[in-house]
Scaffold this motif. Structure first.
Motif, PDB file in Angstrom:
ATOM      1  N   ASP A  52       0.833  -1.211   0.000  1.00  0.00           N
ATOM      2  CA  ASP A  52       0.000   0.000   0.000  1.00  0.00           C
ATOM      3  C   ASP A  52       0.867   1.262   0.000  1.00  0.00           C
ATOM      4  O   ASP A  52       0.507   2.268  -0.609  1.00  0.00           O
ATOM      5  CB  ASP A  52      -0.929   0.006   1.216  1.00  0.00           C
ATOM      6  CG  ASP A  52      -2.148  -0.885   1.013  1.00  0.00           C
ATOM      7  OD1 ASP A  52      -2.643  -0.979  -0.123  1.00  0.00           O
ATOM      8  OD2 ASP A  52      -2.606  -1.479   2.008  1.00  0.00           O
ATOM      9  N   VAL A  53       1.989   1.207   0.689  1.00  0.00           N
ATOM     10  CA  VAL A  53       2.919   2.351   0.671  1.00  0.00           C
ATOM     11  C   VAL A  53       3.482   2.546  -0.737  1.00  0.00           C
ATOM     12  O   VAL A  53       3.514   3.657  -1.274  1.00  0.00           O
ATOM     13  CB  VAL A  53       4.063   2.140   1.689  1.00  0.00           C
ATOM     14  CG1 VAL A  53       5.173   3.173   1.500  1.00  0.00           C
ATOM     15  CG2 VAL A  53       3.517   2.206   3.115  1.00  0.00           C
ATOM     16  N   ALA A 101       2.174   1.729  -3.491  1.00  0.00           N
ATOM     17  CA  ALA A 101       1.140   2.148  -4.437  1.00  0.00           C
ATOM     18  C   ALA A 101       0.922   3.661  -4.442  1.00  0.00           C
ATOM     19  O   ALA A 101       0.255   4.188  -5.330  1.00  0.00           O
ATOM     20  CB  ALA A 101      -0.171   1.439  -4.125  1.00  0.00           C
ATOM     21  N   ASP A 145      -2.816  -0.634  -5.349  1.00  0.00           N
ATOM     22  CA  ASP A 145      -2.382  -1.988  -4.998  1.00  0.00           C
ATOM     23  C   ASP A 145      -3.500  -2.968  -5.350  1.00  0.00           C
ATOM     24  O   ASP A 145      -4.661  -2.722  -5.041  1.00  0.00           O
ATOM     25  CB  ASP A 145      -2.091  -1.997  -3.487  1.00  0.00           C
ATOM     26  CG  ASP A 145      -2.144  -3.372  -2.866  1.00  0.00           C
ATOM     27  OD1 ASP A 145      -1.326  -4.222  -3.264  1.00  0.00           O
ATOM     28  OD2 ASP A 145      -2.994  -3.591  -1.983  1.00  0.00           O
TER      29      ASP A 145
END
Lengths: 328, 328
Positions: free
Chosen positions: A83-84, A86, A236
């Motif tokens: 997620d980071v 993305a 993501d």
């Protein structure tokens, strides 16, 4: 490998000793200030930071019959790091809250920590676990919060895709779902209950797709590569290509038109948990890193995602409505 | 107030609709970028940020017979904000992961969100919930991660107390524990099980100490006041004055000598969950905000904490060893 499901339990050993045995196994990274105070201090040279949080719960999210504690540690770290990535950011730290039943062997928590460390070493070297919390619960629960630094770049949002952009993906499509399907087919006993013995006896334990389901390998570095190359939108792939593409399409007010080739099968379209990166790029950009073309951004039509003029369904898993309550 | 334990359940309503009903109740704050992408983006003008995480689990950490969903939301926010304050930082954002059984009424989650909002409005106005995660679990579980900005100041650690400093506290001492003791005495049925009806019938429901146990009121602003005034060490009082003072003493390599007056009773010394701030200040400093003197920092002796020359025991609650498994 020793069986972690043996030996003294966390209830017997007590919180401080458990903490001591876990913390030394975690990746320390280079926080401005590590554990030991009420907060950790993390560097944010950009003057902003990105943050994401995700909880993994025994039952709906993993089953001990199918995943080892090390697998669960890996996956908890990998999904948050993804997620980071993305957002186009570089992971800068993790905090982990974990609640385990009192009869959980300490070795299970140590193996979990080993899995976190293995994932961070493989996917985001230099990113450390800067803090955490240890609790007791009837249900084994892990909550990871991950941070990242944007390095002066604008965050890559879901909402920036423009008509004419190229749609591209980096990472697996459908492998994690193929592995999960194999576990549901071969990893159960005669009553249909998840069973470790069946996973081993069937050979599923050595199936590379099963490995990807247990230990996703998100292309973390491609997040920054995409941002640097000028990606206009990114996310993501957690719930499957179709449903996540639908999110990007709606956020950007566009339709995504999938190419006829490569021909994506149902698992590639609808299988979740691959944690690849889906992004859009201006047409003149050479696709960076592991990105490959999947289609094009077209003007908003009736459907979020189309292929050969036909709408692609963009529905998916709802944990509240769809979990059957099994914990295996 | 309507009973939140009625109406449609999260399993009936589904994740998206639940999220929609919760998010609008949460304090938005002023993040650089709010929910909707894979990460939130939070401003960190200092170039560093402080971070803390804490998990609250139904059973060991709260019981529905004794706390309303709004109480649990308040407490989850307040305890994390207190850890941020204890570093001398200003709270800048929260992320919340929540897992609820599928048969939980949606109104319970809405009330939880109302409690988060009430706590943030009262304790750290302007601090928003910037992101979160919603999951399913057999055990109701909340995991909050809180951030703060240091505004260019050095973080106030546990390790900085110096011989000659004044020991001071801001906030309650023993009230939360007195409230908990009342609940254990009056809030149970004839079998000793926690019972909402007993809480109401006994009058405990209207006891201000019970209210403090359910909704601690940490003196958040005094964290920055202490840092600005030159506090040499500080921490949040979560496990009781004696045990937390012991931590500060050991981290600083000093002994803390409590004054004979005010005479602290056992609840004030050993009761947990008050979430006041314990700090040390150079002797020439005028104590800021709500801080009041408790004693002095003296050279390291055999004990972490002494009073009138006698050691004060600094042991406390261990969730792994001490929780009895009851969930009420």
């Amino acid at each position: 490998m020793d069986d972690p499901w043996t030996g003294p339990t966390v209830g017997q050993v007590g919180e401080l000793a458990v903490l001591d045995r876990i913390v030394r196994r975690l990746p320390a990274g280079a926080p401005a200030l590590g554990p030991g105070d009420d907060c950790a201090v993390v560097a944010a040279p950009d003057g902003r930071f990105v943050v994401t949080t995700d909880m993994m719960v025994h039952g709906p999210d993993f089953r001990w019959a199918w995943s080892s504690p090390e697998d669960v540690g890996w996956k908890a770290a990998a999904t948050n790091l993804s997620d980071v990535a993305a957002m186009g950011a570089v992971p800068s730290g993790l905090v982990i809250a974990l609640a385990a039943p009192q009869d959980t062997p300490v070795a299970v928590l140590e193996s979990f920590a080993d899995g976190v460390r293995a994932a961070v070493d493989a996917l985001a070297p230099g990113c450390g676990v800067v803090g955490g919390d240890l609790s007791t619960s009837a249900t084994f629960t892990v909550s990871v919060t991950a941070f990242g630094d944007l390095g002066g770049r604008a965050p890559v949002l879901r909402s920036g895709a423009r008509v004419g952009d190229v749609l591209a993906v980096s990472g697996d499509l459908g492998r994690a779902a193929r592995g999960l399907a194999r576990l549901f087919r071969d990893g159960v006993d005669t009553d249909g209950e998840p069973a470790r013995s069946a996973v081993v006896a069937s050979g599923a334990d050595a199936d590379p797709d099963v490995d990807r389901q247990r230990r996703p390998v998100p292309p973390i570095a491609d997040g920054v590569h995409a941002a640097t190359a000028g990606a206009t939108a990114m996310l993501d792939l957690s719930d499957g290509l179709a449903i996540d593409a639908g999110r990007l399409a709606r956020a950007s007010g566009v339709t995504l038109d999938l190419d006829p080739e490569p021909r994506l099968d149902d698992l590639a379209l609808h299988g979740g948990e691959d944690h690849g990166l889906l992004a859009t790029f201006p047409p003149e950009v050479a696709l960076p890193g592991g990105f490959r073309r999947l289609g094009a951004v077209v003007a908003r039509g009736d459907a979020d995602v189309v292929r050969g003029g036909e709408p692609v369904p963009t529905t998916g898993w709802d944990p509240y409505a769809d979990w059957d309550g099994a914990a295996g």
